[in-house]
Write an enzyme that holds these catalytic residues in place. Structure first.
Site, PDB file in Angstrom:
ATOM      1  N   LYS A 176     -54.509   1.978 -69.247  1.00 19.92           N
ATOM      2  CA  LYS A 176     -54.632   1.798 -70.642  1.00 19.92           C
ATOM      3  C   LYS A 176     -52.830   1.612 -70.086  1.00 19.92           C
ATOM      4  CE  LYS A 176     -55.794   5.658 -71.573  1.00 19.92           C
ATOM      5  NZ  LYS A 176     -57.386   6.389 -69.709  1.00 19.92           N
ATOM      6  N   ARG A 217     -57.041  11.324 -79.804  1.00 22.65           N
ATOM      7  CA  ARG A 217     -57.884  11.551 -78.719  1.00 22.65           C
ATOM      8  C   ARG A 217     -58.975  12.677 -79.002  1.00 22.65           C
ATOM      9  NH1 ARG A 217     -54.610  10.550 -73.852  1.00 22.65           N
ATOM     10  NH2 ARG A 217     -55.856  11.035 -72.022  1.00 22.65           N
ATOM     11  N   ARG A 275     -53.900   6.401 -57.185  1.00 24.26           N
ATOM     12  CA  ARG A 275     -52.725   5.625 -58.670  1.00 24.26           C
ATOM     13  C   ARG A 275     -51.253   6.500 -57.389  1.00 24.26           C
ATOM     14  NH1 ARG A 275     -53.222   6.705 -64.827  1.00 24.26           N
ATOM     15  NH2 ARG A 275     -53.788   8.522 -63.470  1.00 24.26           N
ATOM     16  N   ARG A 324     -50.133  11.920 -59.123  1.00 29.40           N
ATOM     17  CA  ARG A 324     -49.763  12.844 -60.282  1.00 29.40           C
ATOM     18  C   ARG A 324     -50.290  14.756 -60.242  1.00 29.40           C
ATOM     19  NH1 ARG A 324     -52.098   9.597 -66.276  1.00 29.40           N
ATOM     20  NH2 ARG A 324     -52.849  11.215 -66.727  1.00 29.40           N
ATOM     21  N   ARG A 363     -61.265  15.956 -67.434  1.00 28.66           N
ATOM     22  CA  ARG A 363     -61.075  14.751 -67.616  1.00 28.66           C
ATOM     23  C   ARG A 363     -61.955  13.916 -68.813  1.00 28.66           C
ATOM     24  NH1 ARG A 363     -56.660  13.224 -63.809  1.00 28.66           N
ATOM     25  NH2 ARG A 363     -55.914  11.520 -65.699  1.00 28.66           N
TER      26      ARG A 363
HETATM   27  P1  AP5 Z   1     -54.139   3.484 -65.159  1.00 28.20           P
HETATM   28  O1  AP5 Z   1     -53.496   2.345 -65.737  1.00 28.20           O
HETATM   29  O2  AP5 Z   1     -52.849   4.326 -64.732  1.00 28.20           O
HETATM   30  O3  AP5 Z   1     -54.975   4.225 -66.082  1.00 28.20           O
HETATM   31  P2  AP5 Z   1     -55.077   4.951 -67.406  1.00 28.20           P
HETATM   32  O4  AP5 Z   1     -56.408   4.078 -68.345  1.00 28.20           O
HETATM   33  O5  AP5 Z   1     -53.535   4.966 -67.712  1.00 28.20           O
HETATM   34  O6  AP5 Z   1     -55.554   6.363 -66.604  1.00 28.20           O
HETATM   35  P3  AP5 Z   1     -54.820   7.628 -67.212  1.00 28.20           P
HETATM   36  O7  AP5 Z   1     -54.962   8.936 -65.867  1.00 28.20           O
HETATM   37  O8  AP5 Z   1     -53.078   7.656 -67.159  1.00 28.20           O
HETATM   38  O9  AP5 Z   1     -55.598   7.676 -68.481  1.00 28.20           O
HETATM   39  P4  AP5 Z   1     -55.543   9.140 -69.300  1.00 28.20           P
HETATM   40  O10 AP5 Z   1     -56.741   9.184 -70.805  1.00 28.20           O
HETATM   41  O11 AP5 Z   1     -56.213  11.041 -68.670  1.00 28.20           O
HETATM   42  O12 AP5 Z   1     -53.917  10.373 -69.158  1.00 28.20           O
HETATM   43  P5  AP5 Z   1     -53.009  10.713 -69.961  1.00 28.20           P
HETATM   44  O13 AP5 Z   1     -51.724  10.219 -69.498  1.00 28.20           O
HETATM   45  O14 AP5 Z   1     -53.146   9.545 -71.714  1.00 28.20           O
HETATM   46  O15 AP5 Z   1     -55.357   2.680 -64.333  1.00 28.20           O
HETATM   47  C1  AP5 Z   1     -55.010   3.923 -63.502  1.00 28.20           C
HETATM   48  C2  AP5 Z   1     -55.707   3.362 -61.422  1.00 28.20           C
HETATM   49  O16 AP5 Z   1     -55.798   2.156 -61.402  1.00 28.20           O
HETATM   50  C3  AP5 Z   1     -53.839   2.770 -61.533  1.00 28.20           C
HETATM   51  O17 AP5 Z   1     -53.877   2.903 -59.902  1.00 28.20           O
HETATM   52  C4  AP5 Z   1     -54.172   1.337 -61.141  1.00 28.20           C
HETATM   53  O18 AP5 Z   1     -53.205   0.606 -60.550  1.00 28.20           O
HETATM   54  C5  AP5 Z   1     -55.213   0.727 -61.202  1.00 28.20           C
HETATM   55  N1  AP5 Z   1     -56.126   0.070 -62.445  1.00 28.20           N
HETATM   56  C6  AP5 Z   1     -55.090  -0.074 -63.191  1.00 28.20           C
HETATM   57  N2  AP5 Z   1     -56.643  -1.514 -63.823  1.00 28.20           N
HETATM   58  C7  AP5 Z   1     -56.653  -1.890 -62.800  1.00 28.20           C
HETATM   59  C8  AP5 Z   1     -58.136  -2.771 -62.580  1.00 28.20           C
HETATM   60  N3  AP5 Z   1     -58.295  -3.430 -63.622  1.00 28.20           N
HETATM   61  N4  AP5 Z   1     -58.701  -2.983 -61.070  1.00 28.20           N
HETATM   62  C9  AP5 Z   1     -59.026  -2.583 -60.503  1.00 28.20           C
HETATM   63  N5  AP5 Z   1     -57.176  -0.546 -60.634  1.00 28.20           N
HETATM   64  C10 AP5 Z   1     -56.733  -1.303 -61.464  1.00 28.20           C
HETATM   65  O19 AP5 Z   1     -52.914  12.247 -70.513  1.00 28.20           O
HETATM   66  C11 AP5 Z   1     -52.529  13.187 -69.490  1.00 28.20           C
HETATM   67  C12 AP5 Z   1     -53.147  14.412 -69.883  1.00 28.20           C
HETATM   68  O20 AP5 Z   1     -51.822  14.773 -71.239  1.00 28.20           O
HETATM   69  C13 AP5 Z   1     -53.755  14.752 -70.408  1.00 28.20           C
HETATM   70  O21 AP5 Z   1     -55.403  15.203 -69.199  1.00 28.20           O
HETATM   71  C14 AP5 Z   1     -54.404  15.550 -71.853  1.00 28.20           C
HETATM   72  O22 AP5 Z   1     -54.312  16.905 -70.919  1.00 28.20           O
HETATM   73  C15 AP5 Z   1     -53.141  15.276 -71.893  1.00 28.20           C
HETATM   74  N6  AP5 Z   1     -53.146  14.688 -73.085  1.00 28.20           N
HETATM   75  C16 AP5 Z   1     -52.129  13.366 -73.110  1.00 28.20           C
HETATM   76  N7  AP5 Z   1     -52.518  12.613 -74.761  1.00 28.20           N
HETATM   77  C17 AP5 Z   1     -53.214  13.745 -75.409  1.00 28.20           C
HETATM   78  C18 AP5 Z   1     -53.507  14.009 -76.654  1.00 28.20           C
HETATM   79  N8  AP5 Z   1     -53.202  12.143 -77.674  1.00 28.20           N
HETATM   80  N9  AP5 Z   1     -54.259  14.567 -77.387  1.00 28.20           N
HETATM   81  C19 AP5 Z   1     -54.291  16.036 -76.382  1.00 28.20           C
HETATM   82  N10 AP5 Z   1     -53.800  15.407 -75.068  1.00 28.20           N
HETATM   83  C20 AP5 Z   1     -53.331  14.386 -74.776  1.00 28.20           C
END
Ligand code: AP5
Length: 258
Positions: free
Chosen positions: A54, A130, A169, A202, A213
């Site tokens: 994402k 979410r 990552r 992270r 998660r």
């Molecule tokens: P990357 O693009 O970074 O993955 P991502 O889908 O963004 O994963 P996240 O871990 O950021 O998602 P998340 O939902 O767990 O975290 P968030 O920050 O939203 O890609 C990952 C890796 O793979 C990278 O190194 C990239 O280079 C590589 N990659 C990408 N695409 C690739 C491909 N096609 N091929 C090969 N490699 C690839 O949330 C964190 C925390 O915040 C949550 O756990 C929660 O506690 C809180 N939170 C956030 N939003 C909410 C909400 N709405 N409600 C409640 N709590 C929330």
């Protein structure tokens, strides 16, 4: 004119031309943004498990469509860095792989939609909604603004394969730019390509937190997928392809709705 004078003159000319080119490019970019009409607006949600891509794809959508990129995880990490009261509480929840309260998250998105000028052509939501209550609140918010979602794209990826994406990552905290030690390495190890600043891992990118998660994703966010399927907005994309292929598929989804 002496050779050294001529060289100096040419250097000055080149630097003036470069400055002029940069100014014209900035002007052209601004003109494209302001010429977006409602028909070109985009309101989309990127969903998917942690590591699905994402945060890799959303900035491209922001650039291509001149919309704002609202990443709730990044917003929370900003609070953590600033050590605000919310940041201190959120860090404990995030490191444990849980979810921050719906009211706080909805409040953050509402504030951005109302005040962030970059959202005037639309938005890409990354990490929100979410839970079903978050999706319902977003729905009411958009109805009140007389706006409609165009699509909800799910980046579909097998749980078994996520470990290596998450543990490899690297991020640039100030911009949210994402790299991967193996799949998308920075030019210089552990250094941001753009600013030259250090990259970090992270604190929730470990095997233990990932397990939690993922469980939370399936129990709490799974029903959100069903919610949008019922509305006819859900578009799945195979996220196991290269980032360039995932991007091609995303563009195809958005082209169909223009
Ligand atoms: P990357 O693009 O970074 O993955 P991502 O889908 O963004 O994963 P996240 O871990 O950021 O998602 P998340 O939902 O767990 O975290 P968030 O920050 O939203 O890609 C990952 C890796 O793979 C990278 O190194 C990239 O280079 C590589 N990659 C990408 N695409 C690739 C491909 N096609 N091929 C090969 N490699 C690839 O949330 C964190 C925390 O915040 C949550 O756990 C929660 O506690 C809180 N939170 C956030 N939003 C909410 C909400 N709405 N409600 C409640 N709590 C929330």
């Amino acid at each position: 004119m002496a050779a050294s004078d001529e060289l100096e003159y040419l250097k000055t000319l080149v630097s003036q031309l470069n400055a002029k080119i940069e100014a014209l490019e900035a002007k052209a970019k601004k003109a494209v943004a302001s010429h977006k009409t409602p028909a070109h607006q985009l309101r989309t949600i990127l969903m998917g498990p942690p590591g699905a891509g994402k945060g890799t794809q959303a900035p491209r959508i922001r650039e291509e469509f001149c919309v704002c990129h609202l990443a709730t995880g990044d917003m929370l990490r900003e609070q953590v860095t600033k050590k605000t009261k919310l940041g201190v509480e959120a860090k404990k929840i995030m490191d444990a792989g849980g979810l921050v309260s719906d009211d706080i998250m909805v409040g953050m998105i509402k504030d951005q939609l109302e005040h962030n000028q970059e959202c005037k052509n639309g938005f890409v939501l990354d990490g929100f909604p979410r839970t079903v209550p978050q999706a319902e609140k977003l729905n009411s918010m958009l109805q009140a603004r007389k706006e409609k979602l165009d699509s909800v794209v799910e980046l579909v990826y097998d749980d078994q394969l996520l470990n290596s994406r998450i543990t490899g990552r690297l991020i640039h905290p100030a911009s949210g730019r994402t790299y991967h030690k193996e799949f998308n390495p920075p030019k210089k190890p552990f250094v941001d390509d753009v600013t030259g600043e250090p990259l970090v891992q992270r604190s929730d990118d470990n095997v233990e937190a990932l397990r939690k998660r993922l469980a939370v994703f399936h129990t709490q966010t799974g029903p959100v997928v069903e919610y949008y399927k019922a509305k006819g907005l859900w578009r799945p994309i195979d996220a196991a392809q290269s980032p360039a292929l995932v991007w091609d598929n995303l563009r195809r989804v958005f082209a169909k709705q223009q």
